[in-house]
Design an enzyme around this catalytic site. Structure first.
Site, short mmCIF file in Angstrom:
data_model
loop_
_atom_site.label_atom_id
_atom_site.label_comp_id
_atom_site.label_asym_id
_atom_site.label_seq_id
_atom_site.Cartn_x
_atom_site.Cartn_y
_atom_site.Cartn_z
N SER A 11 0.60 -1.32 0.10
CA SER A 11 0.15 0.04 -0.40
C SER A 11 0.84 1.60 -0.36
O SER A 11 1.84 1.37 0.71
CB SER A 11 -1.21 0.22 1.13
OG SER A 11 -1.13 1.22 0.76
N HIS A 36 -0.73 -1.50 -4.09
CA HIS A 36 -1.94 -0.74 -3.83
C HIS A 36 -2.75 0.51 -3.91
O HIS A 36 -1.54 1.10 -3.27
CB HIS A 36 -2.17 -2.09 -2.42
CG HIS A 36 -3.50 -1.54 -1.99
ND1 HIS A 36 -4.59 -2.35 -2.16
CD2 HIS A 36 -4.12 -0.72 -0.76
CE1 HIS A 36 -5.75 -1.67 -1.44
NE2 HIS A 36 -4.80 -1.32 -0.80
N ASP A 38 -4.54 3.26 -2.72
CA ASP A 38 -5.60 3.35 -1.65
C ASP A 38 -6.29 5.46 -1.53
O ASP A 38 -5.54 5.56 -1.79
CB ASP A 38 -4.90 4.00 0.37
CG ASP A 38 -4.86 2.59 0.62
OD1 ASP A 38 -5.89 1.93 -0.01
OD2 ASP A 38 -4.11 1.91 1.52
N MET A 40 -9.11 8.56 -1.37
CA MET A 40 -9.37 8.76 -0.27
C MET A 40 -9.94 10.32 -0.37
O MET A 40 -9.38 10.89 -0.85
CB MET A 40 -9.09 8.25 1.39
CG MET A 40 -8.63 7.28 1.05
SD MET A 40 -7.63 7.05 2.89
CE MET A 40 -6.93 5.43 3.79
N HIS A 69 -7.95 0.77 -4.31
CA HIS A 69 -9.16 0.46 -3.46
C HIS A 69 -9.59 2.22 -3.34
O HIS A 69 -9.14 2.94 -3.24
CB HIS A 69 -7.99 -0.22 -2.00
CG HIS A 69 -8.36 0.02 -1.52
ND1 HIS A 69 -8.81 -0.12 -0.04
CD2 HIS A 69 -10.60 0.43 -0.74
CE1 HIS A 69 -9.16 0.10 0.88
NE2 HIS A 69 -10.76 0.13 0.32
N MET A 71 -11.76 4.18 -1.41
CA MET A 71 -13.27 4.47 -0.23
C MET A 71 -13.32 5.91 -0.67
O MET A 71 -13.16 7.17 -0.29
CB MET A 71 -11.77 4.57 0.52
CG MET A 71 -11.36 3.61 1.52
SD MET A 71 -9.81 3.07 2.08
CE MET A 71 -8.65 3.35 0.27
N MET A 140 -11.59 -5.65 4.26
CA MET A 140 -10.77 -4.95 5.43
C MET A 140 -10.68 -4.78 6.80
O MET A 140 -11.92 -5.84 7.51
CB MET A 140 -11.82 -3.41 5.26
CG MET A 140 -11.71 -2.93 4.95
SD MET A 140 -9.80 -2.02 3.74
CE MET A 140 -9.39 -1.26 4.39
N ASP A 174 -6.40 -6.27 3.60
CA ASP A 174 -6.03 -4.24 4.05
C ASP A 174 -5.61 -4.61 5.54
O ASP A 174 -7.36 -3.92 6.23
CB ASP A 174 -6.98 -4.03 2.63
CG ASP A 174 -6.14 -3.30 2.66
OD1 ASP A 174 -5.20 -2.90 3.41
OD2 ASP A 174 -6.73 -1.73 2.13
C1 DX5 Z 1 -6.73 1.60 4.83
C2 DX5 Z 1 -5.74 0.96 4.07
C3 DX5 Z 1 -4.89 0.36 3.60
C4 DX5 Z 1 -4.00 0.40 4.54
C5 DX5 Z 1 -3.24 -0.46 4.87
O1 DX5 Z 1 -7.44 2.16 4.94
O2 DX5 Z 1 -7.10 1.17 3.44
O3 DX5 Z 1 -4.64 0.13 2.39
O4 DX5 Z 1 -2.96 1.20 4.18
O5 DX5 Z 1 -2.16 -0.35 5.72
P1 DX5 Z 1 -1.22 -1.02 6.81
O6 DX5 Z 1 -0.68 -1.83 6.50
O7 DX5 Z 1 -0.31 0.18 7.77
O8 DX5 Z 1 -2.48 -1.32 7.98
ZN ZN Z 2 -6.51 -0.32 1.13
#
Ligand code: DX5
Ligand code: ZN
Length: 218
Positions: A11, A36, A38, A40, A69, A71, A140, A174
């Site tokens: 990630s 990955h 993320d 947001m 991903h 979000m 998750m 994740d």
């Molecule tokens: C959380 C993300 C994850 C996160 C994982 O909202 O979707 O992908 O970055 O990070 P670690 O491995 O540090 O929990």
């Molecule tokens: Zn993620």
């Protein structure tokens, strides 16, 4: 415990964004199977990251599949931009859209893989009628929004139940994954591991990725 081939999807949330290009190249050389990303929006989760323009730049310097991903609220308004930017798979949160079945088909019709994501509080039953149509299910194991949180152990039961529902489809987990948690997650049925802080805080990205992959061969 049967042997399982494990894919690792680091990630980027935990990488050094001031050196994003170098980090991407390093993680690809370390053996990442996917990257990955993320995404947001400050609404679905209380944090903001990056969008399609940054993804398109990543795509231009890297051939490893991009695991996007989302979000975000109203993912239906944005999936086309992420496909155009070069996403190889887009995972949407079941909680973020009223019409997940339609949206999954739309993503797949655009030639992109599509996955569904469940927050920790969302039960397995919510994906009963999506389980056979998606390319991946993402469980998750922390509440989304931030890296560096602790794995929620109750999610092992959910991973096991979802593996029973989906057969051989990819099952990604994740949040809070490291070399200590990974064996139990794989034993429960996961075959794709996301890890942010564990990999990017490790002195050797290569060693960290290989240690996670080794969770499939105890
Ligand atoms: C959380 C993300 C994850 C996160 C994982 O909202 O979707 O992908 O970055 O990070 P670690 O491995 O540090 O929990
Ligand atoms: Zn993620």
């Amino acid at each position: 415990m049967s042997e399982r081939i494990i894919k690792v999807s680091p990630s980027l949330l935990a990488c050094d964004f001031s050196r994003l290009g170098e980090e991407i190249r390093a993680i690809a050389e370390a053996g990442a199977d996917m990257i990955h990303c993320d995404i947001m929006d400050g609404h679905f989760v209380p944090n903001i990251t990056f969008g399609p323009p940054v993804l398109a730049k990543l795509r231009s310097i890297c051939h490893v599949p991009l695991d996007v991903h989302l979000m975000i609220e109203r993912p239906e308004d944005y999936v086309e931009s992420f496909v155009d930017a070069g996403a190889d798979i887009i995972t949407i949160q079941i909680e973020a859209t009223r019409h997940p079945h339609r949206l999954i088909r739309r993503i797949q019709d655009m030639g992109c893989k599509a996955g569904i994501v469940l927050n920790p509080g969302t039960p397995e039953i919510s994906i009963t009628y999506l389980a056979k149509m998606v390319d991946m299910v993402l469980v998750m194991s922390v509440n989304p929004g931030f890296g560096g949180q602790s794995f929620i152990p109750e999610m092992l039961t959910k991973i096991r139940n979802i593996r029973d529902m989906i057969g051989d489809i990819d099952l990604e987990v994740d949040g809070g994954i490291d070399e200590n948690v990974a064996p139990a997650v794989v034993d429960a049925g996961a075959n794709v591991l996301v890890a942010g802080s564990y990999i990017f805080n490790h002195h050797s990205y290569h060693e960290a990725v290989q240690l996670l992959k080794a969770a499939g061969n105890p």
